[in-house]
Structures are given as C-alpha cells and as structure tokens.
Design a protein around this motif. Structure first.
Motif, short mmCIF file in Angstrom:
data_model
loop_
_atom_site.label_atom_id
_atom_site.label_comp_id
_atom_site.label_asym_id
_atom_site.label_seq_id
_atom_site.Cartn_x
_atom_site.Cartn_y
_atom_site.Cartn_z
N SER A 11 0.70 -1.13 -0.04
CA SER A 11 -0.16 0.02 0.11
C SER A 11 0.72 1.35 0.00
O SER A 11 1.87 1.45 0.62
N ARG A 12 0.48 2.11 -0.68
CA ARG A 12 1.12 3.28 -0.99
C ARG A 12 0.73 4.37 0.06
O ARG A 12 1.09 5.53 0.05
N SER A 42 6.52 9.23 -11.34
CA SER A 42 6.76 7.62 -10.96
C SER A 42 6.86 7.19 -12.42
O SER A 42 6.34 7.18 -13.05
N VAL A 102 8.65 3.02 0.74
CA VAL A 102 7.63 3.27 -0.45
C VAL A 102 7.89 4.12 -1.28
O VAL A 102 7.57 4.46 -2.44
N LEU A 106 8.28 4.52 -5.38
CA LEU A 106 7.38 5.50 -6.28
C LEU A 106 8.15 6.42 -6.95
O LEU A 106 7.85 6.50 -8.19
N LEU A 323 5.77 -1.67 -6.76
CA LEU A 323 5.16 -1.98 -5.50
C LEU A 323 4.55 -3.22 -5.09
O LEU A 323 4.36 -3.45 -3.95
#
Length: 476
Positions: A11-12, A42, A102, A106, A323
């Motif tokens: 999860s971002r 990104s 994270v 990204l 991710l």
C-alpha cells in the motif's frame, strides 16, 4: 512447472507526499528565489507525484551561507555529542523505513523488495557505523588531531537516492563538517523526506541543507567559492567537468563514477550459485548500478552450460509494478534513460551480437525494458565498452586466467569485478591483477558500511565507506 504469483501490492497509503516542496535551508523549508517548479513523476506509471523547487545560484548561496554559519558550533561539539545525532537519525530511519521504502520505490521505480530489504537497512547501517567513529577520530590513523574541512557540497545520483545520501552525509557529519546536498532531478523526494528526519532528530539548524534542481543547481554548488569539499556520484562525463571546475583551487574532491564490471566465471565454479550472482550483478535495480556486472566473462568449456542455466533463470524474473512484493525488475528511471538503453541495445544487434530476452509482458504505461542477454560479443562491440546502465548483459568467453584478466581490464573503467571459482588461490591471483576498486569472490553486489568502495581510472577516485571514508572529510 512455474508457480503462479498472485499480486501482492504494498500500500502506498503509508507515505504522505505533499503536492509541492520547497528547499531545506537553515533548518526549515523555504521557497526558491525564482519561483520555478519542476515535477517528479513515477517511472512505473508516469503519474506526477509532486512539484519541487528549482534552486538557482542565489538559493545555493543561501544554503552555503547557512552551512557556514552552522559549522563553528557543529565542529566544536565533542565527537560523542555529534554521534548522538547520528544515532538518532539511524533510529528514525529504521522506525520510518516503510514510509521511506514506499517513497523511494514510487519516485525511483525500483522494486519494493529492494528498497525495503536492501536500501533502507544499508542507510541505517551507515549512520550507525559513522556514529561509532565520531568520538574516535584521533585513533583513525589520520594524525592525533584531525580537523573537519568545513562545508561539503554533495551531489548524488538517481539510482540509489537515499543510500547515496547516507554514504555522503554520515561521514561528513561524523567528522564535524556541515553539508549542502543536491539530489538528482528525477528522484528528489527521499532527500526532502530526510530533511524531516533531520528535524525530528533535533539536528542543529544549517548542519544539513538540501537544494533541489537540475544540472544548473549542481553547477552552482560546485562553483560556489565558499565550498571546501565536493563529493559527486554520477556519470563519468559530468565527473570530468567537475574535476575541471575544481582544478587549481584548494577545494577537495572525491568522485564515484561509472563502471563496466567484469563478472568472471571459471569452469570449476558452482554453476547455480554463479548464475544467481550473475542475475544479482546485472538485473538488481534494473541494472541501474555503477558497479553492475554488465560483462560476463565465462570460461569456454562451461559457457554453454552457464548460458542455458542463465536463460532458464532469466525466464523466471518478474517484470512489473515495483510496489508488488513479487516483482524482480521494476521500471527504468526515466524516459531519457530508457531511450539510451534502447539505442545501445539496438547498436549491439546492428554490430552482430545475438540478442535474447525471455518472454515477458511489459506494462502499457511507464518506462520498461525486458532483461536482455547478448552473446557473440567481442571487445570491439559498443555494448562491451560503454556503460549501458540498464538490464543488459554482454557475454564474452575466455580460455585461460591470463586471458580473463586481460579482457576484464580492457576497459576505461575500474570500479568493480567478480570472480567465481572454488579455488581460493585463484581468487587471490585474480584479485591481485584485476584493476578494480572492489573484487567480489563467489558473490556480487555485497556492501558493508565498514568496507571502502570506489574505483580507478574513469571510475573516479576517493573511497566511501569504512575508515577510508572519513579521510575525504578531514584536513589531514
């Protein structure tokens, strides 16, 4: 029978990215004088992540003056007191490692497995390591009273943004210097996040300053007359320009530049282990590694066996969403870098090398390149001579150890090399003859904060990491 992997996305939501960022000068975020903003995207989706400030010469001057004001008090602190700040930074990095992992994935495009399991532990380890040195400088072998240089200007690349930041900031602070750091223009977010880590650690104002922008910002930092030390990691071409700019001044300079490492596999090597090392050597971080083992030198008698095993292993690599915790190879960092990789790979084909990639479906948006293998490569091919900085491996063969050394050293670079054999005597014989700053034996891409890293020839000069990394920031 190949396993099917269900998606396992990280999860971002854990990381909060602001829509716009200023410059971190004198302990707080400030606006740039020009008001010019740039976008960071990104690489996996081409989504705009945030806007950040393009620092001009006036902004760089503000940052350098803030660092200069902070220098007397910071350098006068006992080493044990400076160490406390470094220990705090290391702990905060560990506590916030999920956010940072994270964010790095990204902004950079590399798989979350790498940022989570390699980058962030290495970042924390460097701050812990140099915190331990801060009160022991008189015993480091640089004289009884080594002194800091002053203000260090540091310029880092986009392939390991946070790790390169740690490699530079940790020894600079431990030795009593203050810092003005410029991150790469495609990956500014983790450096700006680190500014908040500095505030959380209570670091005195002006000790660390972060200015964002493109090459013009870096040029202003290099040319600033009140900088005592420049540390640069990046391309050889830019490094040469910095060396010319610093020549004739009393500023200190260390450069960690490009590479075209040879990964040498002998006929007595454990094939499966060697294949894993080959894959790690060139496909880790999409090949965006200056010390990547981009030239595979394999002994003729086992070349066919090694290539068959390597192709089987490459066919299992998963390319896709960085991710996703199952992903092995993420996105290429930028459209510009993707274009360079494609151009050099096409040149390899045009010059007669045989190109092979496993069947893999690339995402429709973002910047992607399938893992690629070239056979039938000679020393004259551009793909064997030039740094591609992507997931492209050139395979050459040799018959004798002497021929392996000659081919491995036939490059303008000298950053790293790998040797795969069961004979310890052969490892030592090769390591003594390979003109490379780091030689890995039966492994590849292993890093430790206590071990120095750096190159020869066009791979730069100076060392980062270990006791040797202190010297670059001390007047000895």
């Amino acid at each position: 029978m190949a396993f099917e992997y269900a998606p396992a996305p990280q999860s971002r939501a854990i990381v909060d990215i602001a829509p716009s960022y200023g410059l971190f000068i004198d302990g707080e975020f400030v606006e740039g004088t020009s008001g010019e903003l740039r976008k960071t995207i990104s690489p996996a989706s081409e989504e705009v992540l945030a806007e950040y400030t393009q620092a001009g010469a006036e902004d760089v001057d503000r940052a350098v003056r803030a660092a200069r004001r902070a220098f007397p008090a910071w350098s006068a602190l006992p080493g044990a007191e400076r160490a406390k700040y470094l220990f705090r930074i290391a702990r905060i990095v560990q506590e916030r490692s999920r956010e940072l992992a994270v964010l790095e994935t990204l902004d950079n495009g590399k798989p979350i497995r790498e940022t989570r399991d390699f980058d962030l532990p290495t970042v924390a380890a460097h701050f812990f390591y140099y915190a331990g040195w801060a009160d022991k400088l008189p015993y480091a072998g640089f004289g009884p009273d080594p002194r800091p240089l002053g203000v260090a200007g540091q310029i880092i690349p986009w392939n390991f943004p946070l790790m390169m930041l740690a490699w530079k900031i940790a020894p600079a602070l431990a030795t009593g210097n203050t810092v003005v750091l410029k991150p790469a223009e495609t990956t500014p977010l983790s450096a700006l996040f680190f500014a908040d880590v500095c505030r959380q650690a209570g670091l005195p104002r002006g000790v660390v300053n972060i200015v964002t922008g493109d090459g013009a910002t870096g040029r202003a930092l290099v040319e600033h007359p009140d900088i005592n030390k420049i540390a640069f990691t990046g391309s050889t071409a830019v490094g040469k320009g910095i060396a010319r700019a610093v020549a004739g001044t009393d500023r200190r300079l260390s450069l960690e530049l490009g590479g075209k490492a040879a990964n040498v596999v002998f006929d007595d090597a454990p094939i499966d282990q060697a294949v894993e090392g080959i894959v790690t050597g060139i496909f880790f971080n999409q090949g965006h590694v200056c010390c990547a083992g981009s030239r595979l030198l394999v002994q003729e008698s086992v070349a066919e066996e090694v290539l068959e095993s390597l192709k089987r292993r490459m066919a299992t690599l998963r390319v896709g969403d960085p991710l996703d915790k199952n992903t092995d190879i993420g996105a290429i960092n930028s459209a510009e870098q993707l274009a360079r990789i494609r151009a050099l790979a096409d040149t390899g084909e045009a010059e007669g090398a045989e190109r092979w990639s496993p069947a893999c479906e690339l995402p429709g948006s973002g910047f992607w390149f399938a893992p690629t293998l070239f056979t039938g490569v000679t020393q004259a091919h551009r793909i064997a001579r030039e740094e591609i900085f992507g997931p492209v491996l050139s395979v050459l063969t040799f018959r004798t150890p002497a021929e392996a050394v000659e081919k491995a050293n036939n490059t303008p670079y000298g950053l790293s090399a790998g040797v795969w054999t069961e004979k310890g005597s052969r490892i030592l014989w090769m390591a003594d003859r390979l003109r490379a700053g780091v030689v890995w034996a039966n492994t590849f891409n292993r890093f430790d904060p206590s071990s120095p890293f750096g190159g020869y020839k066009e791979s730069g000069y100076g060392r980062e990491g270990g006791r040797h990394g202190l010297e670059a920031y001390l007047d000895v």
